[in-house]
Design a protein around this motif. Structure first.
Motif, PDB file in Angstrom:
ATOM      1  N   ALA A   1       0.829  -1.207   0.000  1.00  0.00           N
ATOM      2  CA  ALA A   1       0.000   0.000   0.000  1.00  0.00           C
ATOM      3  C   ALA A   1       0.863   1.257   0.000  1.00  0.00           C
ATOM      4  CB  ALA A   1      -0.935   0.001   1.209  1.00  0.00           C
ATOM      5  N   ILE A   2       1.910   1.258   0.793  1.00  0.00           N
ATOM      6  CA  ILE A   2       2.801   2.419   0.866  1.00  0.00           C
ATOM      7  C   ILE A   2       3.545   2.591  -0.451  1.00  0.00           C
ATOM      8  CG2 ILE A   2       4.840   3.365   2.024  1.00  0.00           C
ATOM      9  CD1 ILE A   2       3.750   1.984   4.604  1.00  0.00           C
ATOM     10  N   ALA A   3       4.026   1.486  -1.008  1.00  0.00           N
ATOM     11  CA  ALA A   3       4.739   1.554  -2.282  1.00  0.00           C
ATOM     12  C   ALA A   3       3.836   2.121  -3.381  1.00  0.00           C
ATOM     13  CB  ALA A   3       5.257   0.173  -2.671  1.00  0.00           C
ATOM     14  N   ARG A   4       2.601   1.660  -3.429  1.00  0.00           N
ATOM     15  CA  ARG A   4       1.654   2.156  -4.434  1.00  0.00           C
ATOM     16  C   ARG A   4       1.431   3.650  -4.263  1.00  0.00           C
ATOM     17  NH1 ARG A   4      -2.769  -0.250  -2.815  1.00  0.00           N
ATOM     18  NH2 ARG A   4      -1.859  -2.273  -3.211  1.00  0.00           N
ATOM     19  N   GLU A   5       1.271   4.090  -3.012  1.00  0.00           N
ATOM     20  CA  GLU A   5       1.062   5.511  -2.720  1.00  0.00           C
ATOM     21  C   GLU A   5       2.259   6.353  -3.173  1.00  0.00           C
ATOM     22  OE1 GLU A   5       1.124   7.989   1.377  1.00  0.00           O
ATOM     23  OE2 GLU A   5      -0.333   6.363   1.296  1.00  0.00           O
ATOM     24  N   LEU A   6       3.475   5.814  -3.023  1.00  0.00           N
ATOM     25  CA  LEU A   6       4.685   6.550  -3.377  1.00  0.00           C
ATOM     26  C   LEU A   6       5.078   6.385  -4.839  1.00  0.00           C
ATOM     27  CD1 LEU A   6       6.820   5.776  -0.207  1.00  0.00           C
ATOM     28  CD2 LEU A   6       5.585   7.881  -0.732  1.00  0.00           C
ATOM     29  N   GLY A   7       4.409   5.473  -5.546  1.00  0.00           N
ATOM     30  CA  GLY A   7       4.701   5.266  -6.955  1.00  0.00           C
ATOM     31  C   GLY A   7       5.965   4.464  -7.211  1.00  0.00           C
TER      32      GLY A   7
END
Length: 69
Positions: A29-35
């Motif tokens: 989820a964090i990776a997706r948010e940060l791209g």
């Protein structure tokens, strides 16, 4: 065609790792948010944990095979 390798600043990496370590959200989820890729962030978190292994308190887990008193 392969993607060009992206370079991230040490500050960006540190902030991303802190979001994982200090929060309760999953890496994906964090990776997706940060791209960024979740594998990339996972590698950064694993490296951080290896470098700071002595900094974290040991887990206190009871042995489930032992009877409770």
């Amino acid at each position: 065609m392969p993607r060009a390798k992206r370079n991230f600043s040490p500050q960006f990496r540190e902030e991303a790792v802190k979001m994982v370590i200090e929060g309760s959200r999953p890496i994906s989820a964090i990776a997706r948010e940060l791209g960024i890729g979740d594998g990339t962030l996972g590698n950064w978190v694993a490296a951080y944990r290896c470098e700071h292994a002595g900094d974290e308190p040991a887990l206190n887990v009871s042995d489930p095979r032992q009877p409770h008193r």
